[in-house]
Design a protein around this motif. Structure first.
Motif, PDB file in Angstrom:
ATOM      1  N   ASN A  50      -1.189   9.470  -5.529  1.00 51.54           N
ATOM      2  CA  ASN A  50      -1.292  10.742  -5.185  1.00 51.54           C
ATOM      3  C   ASN A  50      -0.123  11.457  -6.487  1.00 51.54           C
ATOM      4  O   ASN A  50      -1.129  12.372  -6.405  1.00 51.54           O
ATOM      5  CB  ASN A  50      -0.641  10.955  -3.280  1.00 51.54           C
ATOM      6  N   ARG A  51       0.759  10.877  -7.054  1.00 57.65           N
ATOM      7  CA  ARG A  51       1.587  11.288  -7.738  1.00 57.65           C
ATOM      8  C   ARG A  51       0.222  11.671  -9.031  1.00 57.65           C
ATOM      9  O   ARG A  51       0.405  12.430 -10.068  1.00 57.65           O
ATOM     10  CB  ARG A  51       2.801  11.038  -8.178  1.00 57.65           C
ATOM     11  N   ASP A  82      -4.054  14.377  -1.978  1.00 58.65           N
ATOM     12  CA  ASP A  82      -4.232  14.711  -3.597  1.00 58.65           C
ATOM     13  C   ASP A  82      -5.735  13.456  -4.005  1.00 58.65           C
ATOM     14  O   ASP A  82      -6.043  14.075  -5.200  1.00 58.65           O
ATOM     15  CB  ASP A  82      -3.022  14.470  -4.179  1.00 58.65           C
ATOM     16  N   GLU A 124      -3.731  10.279   4.785  1.00 57.39           N
ATOM     17  CA  GLU A 124      -3.246   9.316   3.891  1.00 57.39           C
ATOM     18  C   GLU A 124      -3.648   9.855   2.976  1.00 57.39           C
ATOM     19  O   GLU A 124      -5.168  10.848   2.348  1.00 57.39           O
ATOM     20  CB  GLU A 124      -2.922   8.271   3.529  1.00 57.39           C
ATOM     21  N   LEU A 125      -3.458  10.125   1.384  1.00 62.73           N
ATOM     22  CA  LEU A 125      -3.880  10.305   0.067  1.00 62.73           C
ATOM     23  C   LEU A 125      -4.536  12.058   0.077  1.00 62.73           C
ATOM     24  O   LEU A 125      -6.000  11.512  -0.240  1.00 62.73           O
ATOM     25  CB  LEU A 125      -5.132   9.450  -0.249  1.00 62.73           C
ATOM     26  N   TRP A 159       0.713  -1.059   0.238  1.00 64.46           N
ATOM     27  CA  TRP A 159       0.111  -0.233   0.005  1.00 64.46           C
ATOM     28  C   TRP A 159       0.945   1.315   0.189  1.00 64.46           C
ATOM     29  O   TRP A 159       0.553   2.449  -0.705  1.00 64.46           O
ATOM     30  CB  TRP A 159      -0.772  -0.210   1.115  1.00 64.46           C
ATOM     31  N   LYS A 160       1.911   1.141   1.132  1.00 66.29           N
ATOM     32  CA  LYS A 160       2.859   2.390   0.525  1.00 66.29           C
ATOM     33  C   LYS A 160       2.921   2.985  -0.565  1.00 66.29           C
ATOM     34  O   LYS A 160       2.951   4.372  -1.023  1.00 66.29           O
ATOM     35  CB  LYS A 160       4.153   2.256   1.817  1.00 66.29           C
ATOM     36  N   ASP A 161       3.501   2.066  -1.609  1.00 66.12           N
ATOM     37  CA  ASP A 161       4.587   2.580  -2.810  1.00 66.12           C
ATOM     38  C   ASP A 161       3.241   3.140  -3.850  1.00 66.12           C
ATOM     39  O   ASP A 161       3.224   3.863  -4.364  1.00 66.12           O
ATOM     40  CB  ASP A 161       4.935   1.096  -3.310  1.00 66.12           C
ATOM     41  N   ARG A 162       2.132   2.291  -3.848  1.00 63.29           N
ATOM     42  CA  ARG A 162       0.660   2.522  -4.261  1.00 63.29           C
ATOM     43  C   ARG A 162       0.453   3.413  -3.823  1.00 63.29           C
ATOM     44  O   ARG A 162      -0.765   4.299  -5.060  1.00 63.29           O
ATOM     45  CB  ARG A 162       0.264   1.085  -4.725  1.00 63.29           C
ATOM     46  N   PHE A 163       0.050   3.923  -2.650  1.00 57.04           N
ATOM     47  CA  PHE A 163      -0.549   5.787  -1.993  1.00 57.04           C
ATOM     48  C   PHE A 163      -0.240   6.390  -2.888  1.00 57.04           C
ATOM     49  O   PHE A 163      -0.250   7.708  -3.361  1.00 57.04           O
ATOM     50  CB  PHE A 163      -0.259   4.922  -0.986  1.00 57.04           C
ATOM     51  N   CYS A 164       1.758   6.022  -2.712  1.00 58.13           N
ATOM     52  CA  CYS A 164       2.736   7.169  -3.793  1.00 58.13           C
ATOM     53  C   CYS A 164       2.051   7.674  -5.649  1.00 58.13           C
ATOM     54  O   CYS A 164       2.394   8.822  -5.264  1.00 58.13           O
ATOM     55  CB  CYS A 164       3.765   6.977  -2.950  1.00 58.13           C
ATOM     56  N   ASN A 165       2.405   6.524  -5.940  1.00 59.99           N
ATOM     57  CA  ASN A 165       1.891   6.337  -7.019  1.00 59.99           C
ATOM     58  C   ASN A 165       0.190   7.318  -7.009  1.00 59.99           C
ATOM     59  O   ASN A 165      -0.005   8.363  -8.415  1.00 59.99           O
ATOM     60  CB  ASN A 165       1.542   5.523  -8.010  1.00 59.99           C
TER      61      ASN A 165
END
Length: 436
Positions: A321-322, A365, A362-363, A313-319
């Motif tokens: 958001n971007r 954006d 989290e998230l 979830w951490k890596d996918r949440f970063c994506n």
């Protein structure tokens, strides 16, 4: 000796009456405390029963439980009570043990559940009074049917804009919500716009490209990929899922055009055929799990649609958001779930995003899309109201919460204050009982 006993018994009888009188007098404060405690417990028990009643009814309908013990030899409910538990499932054969231990089949007769009838009356009362809103409210949106008391096919063409509406951030947020609400209202009311007739006017009634794609008989266009290839070769292929933009219209078709002009919109006949086909629905569920994994989410219950964070979830949440274009994809996914047989999956996914954005922080954006689009993709009006109430109580700046009328926000706040007061009174009552 007899005289002495007689003379001594007089005072003893008098003192006994005095003690009994004193005990009765002292019992009145205890009685008042007990009455208040019992009244509080009764209110709490009723609230808990109403809270868990939908869950118990769902579990009974899911398991087919009729109240009988598994062995058949234990105590059983009377016939009338069995029918009461099985209300809402008329016409289905029921197997039960008759005299002599033989299994007999009979058809359940639908019996009105008093608790269901009471909840139905309460809902109607809420529609008549509590949730009624008018156009004079500061944050009343003409495109939002969440607070309607009657369902209509079309809504007003525009919201009534009030001259006294606050300027600044609230006005900006409300304008964005109002623009989004137009699209979501059109979806929730089954696309009453005249554009639907224009989209479908050149499509033959027997042409079902989306259904054929989901049955594995036709590839997506223009990529030429079959549905089973998406589920096997694309699962975990985050690069393709991120940068290819022509597959999402095939995996989650809608009754509205998308950016891929080679994809076909759904027709009403195609939707009906899709809902009757178990293979198509199973493949749609796999497509949903494919995209959930891409977003760092996993489906933990295929029956209820409950979701949770995946291990990545951490890596996918970063994506997420971007790459904000994924917000549009999630909106499409929610709409498609509501149309093609999984409307009960909508609220759990939206609640997940509300919890991640408003509670866990989290998230950031994704938060605006959750409030403007995701919540209002949920077809069930009661679920939308619950989601908005959850969002309101977890929103930092409640003076800038524009996604429901001000009257509703005040009602929620007053009810929360009243429940808090009842909780304090209940704690005090329990303390009194403990002290006594």
């Amino acid at each position: 000796m007899k005289v002495k006993r007689t003379s001594a018994s007089g005072p003893r009888r008098g003192s006994g009456r005095s003690r009994r009188k004193a005990r009765v007098t002292m019992s009145w404060p205890l009685r008042d405390r007990l009455c208040s405690a019992v009244a509080w417990l009764w209110r709490r028990t009723l609230a808990i029963r109403r809270l868990f009643a939908p869950i118990t009814r769902y579990l009974r309908s899911l398991t087919g439980w009729t109240g009988e013990c598994s062995g058949g030899d234990g105590p059983q409910l009377p016939d009338q009570q069995e029918d009461l538990w099985e209300a809402g499932r008329p016409g289905r054969p029921e197997v039960r043990r008759g005299s002599g231990g033989k299994r007999e089949a009979r058809v359940r007769v639908p019996v009105e559940d008093p608790e269901q009838e009471e909840e139905k009356q309460e809902d109607e009362e809420c529609d008549r009074e509590q949730y009624r809103s008018d156009n004079t409210d500061e944050f009343c949106c003409g495109y939002d049917s969440t607070w309607e008391t009657e369902q209509t096919e079309e809504r007003p063409a525009a919201s009534i804009r009030l001259q006294h509406r606050n300027q600044g951030m609230s006005s900006y947020k409300f304008n964005r919500f109002e623009n989004a609400a137009r699209d979501m209202q059109n979806y929730r009311h089954d696309y009453p716009s005249k554009r639907r007739q224009h989209w479908n006017q050149n499509i033959a009634s027997d042409y079902n490209p989306n259904l054929e794609f989901y049955l594995g008989n036709q590839p997506s266009l223009p990529d030429g990929i079959y549905i089973h290839d998406f589920h096997t070769e694309w699962f975990g292929n985050y690069k393709n899922l991120e940068y290819v933009h022509t597959f999402i219209q095939w995996l989650f078709p809608l009754m509205e055009p998308g950016m891929n002009h080679d994809a076909s919109i759904l027709t009403r006949e195609e939707i009906e055929a899709f809902l009757r086909n178990d293979t198509a629905k199973e493949n749609l569920l796999k497509s949903y799990e494919l995209m959930l994994d891409f977003y760092g989410i996993e489906l933990c219950d295929r029956i209820t649609g409950e979701v949770r964070r995946a291990s990545n979830w951490k890596d996918r949440f970063c994506n997420l958001n971007r790459r904000t274009h994924n917000n549009l994809r999630i909106t499409r996914i929610l709409k498609c779930l509501g149309i093609l047989g999984f409307p009960h999956y909508q609220a759990p996914l939206v609640h997940f995003f509300l919890n991640e954005t408003l509670v866990n922080g989290e998230l950031p954006d994704v938060k605006d899309s959750v409030l403007n689009y995701f919540v209002f993709a949920v077809l069930d009006k009661k679920q939308r109201r619950s989601l908005l109430e959850f969002a309101y109580f977890n929103y930092d700046r409640k003076d800038e919460f524009v996604w429901c009328p001000r009257k509703i926000q005040m009602m929620w706040s007053e009810r929360s204050a009243s429940e808090s007061q009842e909780g304090v009174e209940g704690e005090n009552a329990v303390k009194m009982l403990t002290w006594v």
